[in-house]
Design a protein around this motif. Structure first.
Motif, PDB file in Angstrom:
ATOM      1  N   UNK A  39      35.326  34.943  50.286  1.00 15.82           N
ATOM      2  CA  UNK A  39      36.418  34.771  49.319  1.00 15.82           C
ATOM      3  C   UNK A  39      36.472  33.320  48.817  1.00 15.82           C
ATOM      4  N   UNK A  90      44.438  38.715  39.533  1.00 20.30           N
ATOM      5  CA  UNK A  90      45.546  37.959  40.107  1.00 20.30           C
ATOM      6  C   UNK A  90      46.873  38.464  39.558  1.00 20.30           C
ATOM      7  N   UNK A  96      38.039  41.436  41.030  1.00 19.94           N
ATOM      8  CA  UNK A  96      38.927  40.313  41.355  1.00 19.94           C
ATOM      9  C   UNK A  96      39.959  40.154  40.236  1.00 19.94           C
ATOM     10  N   UNK A 126      35.680  30.288  43.279  1.00 15.72           N
ATOM     11  CA  UNK A 126      35.939  31.121  44.462  1.00 15.72           C
ATOM     12  C   UNK A 126      35.409  32.537  44.219  1.00 15.72           C
ATOM     13  N   UNK A 127      35.500  33.390  45.237  1.00 17.14           N
ATOM     14  CA  UNK A 127      34.970  34.760  45.148  1.00 17.14           C
ATOM     15  C   UNK A 127      33.565  34.745  44.559  1.00 17.14           C
ATOM     16  N   UNK A 137      46.456  36.522  44.674  1.00 17.03           N
ATOM     17  CA  UNK A 137      45.381  37.487  44.567  1.00 17.03           C
ATOM     18  C   UNK A 137      45.974  38.890  44.537  1.00 17.03           C
ATOM     19  N   UNK A 147      37.832  40.773  50.588  1.00 12.77           N
ATOM     20  CA  UNK A 147      37.604  41.889  49.670  1.00 12.77           C
ATOM     21  C   UNK A 147      36.138  42.315  49.694  1.00 12.77           C
ATOM     22  N   UNK A 188      33.308  34.545  40.881  1.00 10.03           N
ATOM     23  CA  UNK A 188      34.025  35.546  40.085  1.00 10.03           C
ATOM     24  C   UNK A 188      35.389  35.052  39.626  1.00 10.03           C
ATOM     25  N   UNK A 189      35.841  33.897  40.150  1.00  2.48           N
ATOM     26  CA  UNK A 189      37.138  33.343  39.739  1.00  2.48           C
ATOM     27  C   UNK A 189      37.173  31.846  40.033  1.00  2.48           C
ATOM     28  N   UNK A 190      38.240  31.202  39.549  1.00  2.00           N
ATOM     29  CA  UNK A 190      38.441  29.775  39.812  1.00  2.00           C
ATOM     30  C   UNK A 190      39.841  29.571  40.395  1.00  2.00           C
ATOM     31  N   UNK A 191      39.994  28.510  41.180  1.00  2.00           N
ATOM     32  CA  UNK A 191      41.307  28.175  41.734  1.00  2.00           C
ATOM     33  C   UNK A 191      41.598  26.706  41.474  1.00  2.00           C
ATOM     34  N   UNK A 192      42.875  26.399  41.196  1.00  3.52           N
ATOM     35  CA  UNK A 192      43.322  25.003  41.090  1.00  3.52           C
ATOM     36  C   UNK A 192      43.898  24.614  42.431  1.00  3.52           C
ATOM     37  N   UNK A 193      43.368  23.571  43.025  1.00  2.00           N
ATOM     38  CA  UNK A 193      43.756  23.193  44.377  1.00  2.00           C
ATOM     39  C   UNK A 193      44.342  21.788  44.389  1.00  2.00           C
ATOM     40  N   UNK A 194      45.544  21.676  44.942  1.00  3.13           N
ATOM     41  CA  UNK A 194      46.198  20.382  45.088  1.00  3.13           C
ATOM     42  C   UNK A 194      45.752  19.774  46.416  1.00  3.13           C
ATOM     43  N   UNK A 227      46.755  25.967  47.126  1.00  2.00           N
ATOM     44  CA  UNK A 227      46.174  26.561  45.922  1.00  2.00           C
ATOM     45  C   UNK A 227      47.316  27.069  45.056  1.00  2.00           C
ATOM     46  N   UNK A 228      47.426  26.517  43.857  1.00  2.00           N
ATOM     47  CA  UNK A 228      48.590  26.787  43.025  1.00  2.00           C
ATOM     48  C   UNK A 228      48.337  27.819  41.949  1.00  2.00           C
ATOM     49  N   UNK A 229      47.088  27.904  41.507  1.00  2.00           N
ATOM     50  CA  UNK A 229      46.842  28.754  40.342  1.00  2.00           C
ATOM     51  C   UNK A 229      45.404  29.276  40.394  1.00  2.00           C
ATOM     52  N   UNK A 230      45.257  30.513  39.924  1.00  2.00           N
ATOM     53  CA  UNK A 230      43.928  31.124  39.859  1.00  2.00           C
ATOM     54  C   UNK A 230      43.608  31.470  38.418  1.00  2.00           C
ATOM     55  N   UNK A 231      42.338  31.533  38.092  1.00  2.00           N
ATOM     56  CA  UNK A 231      41.980  32.052  36.766  1.00  2.00           C
ATOM     57  C   UNK A 231      40.625  32.748  36.828  1.00  2.00           C
ATOM     58  N   UNK A 232      40.414  33.643  35.873  1.00  2.00           N
ATOM     59  CA  UNK A 232      39.146  34.360  35.781  1.00  2.00           C
ATOM     60  C   UNK A 232      38.273  33.638  34.761  1.00  2.00           C
TER      61      UNK A 232
END
Lengths: 244, 321
Positions: A119, A19, A17, B135-136, A26, A11, B139-145, A210-215
């Motif tokens: 990214x 989701x 950004x 990540x980004x 994304x 991007x 600007x954001x967060x990710x949960x990673x297994x 990657x299972x979940x994203x959050x701001x």
């Protein structure tokens, strides 16, 4: 000289950004995709090195079909051919495996890429690829010159830089000011359309998912201090914010 | 199944960012019912290294071969891999840095370990091994297994807030086998700004932009930084104009910082600059333009002339000491 440049389709740096699907994907809607800015530096230097020393520049993208406009732009800038490994690039080890797999067959003198993708920002793919191939890697590289089979490199470190020398082949993660970004000209754009772009399927599988994203939580309002009371800031930083 | 922490030394002492990694590793070890082992490479003393115990480590492996005195990515990666195998470790923890990232990547390939970088908190072990990463560019967060047995976690500054104790770690000499093949890259010269605080490690940062009008005006930025004990930084245009060196450039394509306090003077706050600083705990913006977008991302703001405000803040800091 045979050069491989690995590029990401990411991007735009000003993209908003967000989701979708319960924060599991994304949101690509309305987002413009660009070549990773660091990858652009790597490609520009590769094209310059080809102009100086002859040889070929191959562009490699590990990504889905929607990365093809970015790949065509790289061809327009001066790469000779391109390979796309058809998969979603989410795990560093998986991406590195794809690159190393191709590089092991093709024997490139130089494998260049950006210091990190903008990214996921991991900055580890160059190191992974190099170890999988059993060759050195350096990052972030600010200057690169080739003399015979030796690379002369300036690498940024915390608070400064270091000068290094190493024999080819090498894997390098690049950043400014290694080269000026190149803008494709009309002839480049026309010829890019017919340059070969090979699509291959990935091998192996990733070690993470990657299972979940959050701001991030929204920032509270900015507390304004009048210029005539500027000194009050220091008191607030001590007593209220407690950072001094 | 211990946790091993790769640390970096600065004049024989473990770097602050590495001590944060030690604490992270020790907390993770507690969650897993195991112990935390530190790997320290290079010249140091037993007394100095034992202090890793203050941050929760039980043991320090000290590799002090003369060939390791100067940091070497490939050799350090081999030493860390040997240490992981010798200690029976499953997880490697380290602080993100130009050396740490490079070493961690190679070790991941050697061990076929999953690797996650920019991790911002301790893992959640309730359903597999899940880490949160930025990540980004913040600007954001990710949960990673993380699915493999061997795992490597590179943490971002302030991922944990260390609590120190008086405990000391047991220091053992570690003598790995070194291979000539790891010494192919030749270090010709190092250029390092002396006596300044390292920007990625700094808790406090004073940064300035084009509002300073020229490199000759940086004295007022440095004065405030010195008074606070802060590192100095700058925006991209300032580094592009060569007013300041590239290693001070903070932003999307420069250094990413997450200090406790980031003071921005004369920086309007382009989205690319914000990307490099958005994980700072407290942001102060000083700008003469009340419409500067940076105020929207700030905790404290002053609309005013940086040439007036900065020297007054320096005085106020010194007066409060």
């Amino acid at each position: 000289m045979k050069i491989l440049v690995c590029v990401t389709s990411v991007p735009d740096t000003t993209a908003k950004i967000s989701f979708t699907d319960g924060d599991t994907k994304f949101n690509k809607a309305g987002v413009t995709y660009i070549t990773g800015p660091y990858d652009d530096y790597a490609l520009s230097r590769a094209v310059e090195l080809k102009e100086q020393h002859g040889g070929t520049v191959t562009v490699l993208n590990v990504g889905e079909a929607d990365a093809e406009p970015v790949i065509r732009k790289c061809l327009a800038i001066g790469a000779d051919d391109a390979i796309r490994v058809n998969c979603e690039a989410t795990d560093s080890y998986f991406v590195a495996t794809q690159i190393a797999n191709i590089a092991a067959q093709e024997k490139y003198d130089l494998i260049l890429m950006g210091r990190e993708s903008i990214d996921f920002n991991s900055g580890v793919v160059h190191g992974l690829v190099a170890e999988l191939l059993g060759i050195p890697s350096l990052s972030p590289v600010m200057k690169l010159d080739i003399e015979g089979s030796t690379a002369k490199i300036t690498r940024e470190i915390e608070g400064g830089k270091e000068n290094l020398e190493a024999s080819l082949p090498l894997v390098l993660g690049c950043q400014e000011p290694i080269a000026e970004w190149k803008i494709p000209n009309m002839r480049g754009i026309m010829t890019a359309r017919t340059k070969p772009l090979k699509v291959i399927e990935p091998v192996g599988e990733g070690l993470t998912s990657t299972d979940k994203y959050e701001l991030p939580a929204p920032k509270g309002a900015c507390k304004m201090i009048l210029a005539e009371n500027a000194e009050e800031l220091i008191t607030l930083l001590k007593t209220e914010a407690k950072v001094l | 199944m211990s946790v091993i922490i790769f640390t970096e030394l600065d004049n024989g002492a473990i770097k602050k960012s590495s001590l944060e990694a030690v604490f992270y590793g020790a907390e993770l070890a507690k969650l897993q019912g195991t112990t935390a082992t530190v790997l320290a490479i290079g010249e140091s003393s037993e007394a100095e290294l034992a202090k890793a115990g203050n941050f929760g480590a039980t043991k320090v492996l000290h590799a002090n071969d003369a060939r390791l005195a100067v940091s070497n990515i490939q050799a350090y990666a081999s030493v860390l891999t040997e240490a992981v195998n010798a200690d029976g470790a499953d997880t490697v923890i380290l602080a993100k840095s130009s050396l740490g990232d490079a070493v961690a990547a190679r070790v991941a390939a050697k061990l076929k370990a999953s690797i996650v970088s920019n991790v911002t908190a301790l893992p959640n072990l309730s359903n597999g091994f899940v880490v949160t990463r930025s990540i980004y560019t913040g600007k954001a967060f990710a949960s990673v297994l993380m699915k493999s047995d061997k795992k490597i976690i590179a943490i971002k500054k302030n991922a944990v807030s260390p609590v120190e104790t008086d405990a000391l770690a047991k220091v053992e000499v570690f003598s790995p086998a070194l291979s000539d093949a790891d010494f192919g890259v030749k270090l010709v010269a190092t250029h390092k700004a002396s006596s300044t605080i390292s920007l990625p490690e700094a808790d406090l940062v004073v940064s300035a932009g084009r509002g300073l009008k020229g490199p000759e005006n940086w004295g007022i930025v440095e004065d405030l930084a010195n008074a606070l004990g802060a590192a100095t930084a700058c925006s991209k245009p300032v580094s592009d104009l060569d007013w300041r060196p590239h290693h001070e450039h903070v932003g999307q394509t420069g250094i990413k910082v997450s200090p406790n306090l980031y003071i921005a003077a004369g920086i309007s706050g382009a989205i690319q600059h914000l990307a490099g600083v958005n994980s700072s705990k407290v942001i102060v913006v000083i700008n003469k333009d009340p419409e500067a977008p940076f105020f929207k991302a700030a905790d404290y703001g002053i609309v005013g002339d940086v040439f007036d405000i900065l020297p007054r803040l320096t005085k106020a800091v010194l007066a409060a000491k």
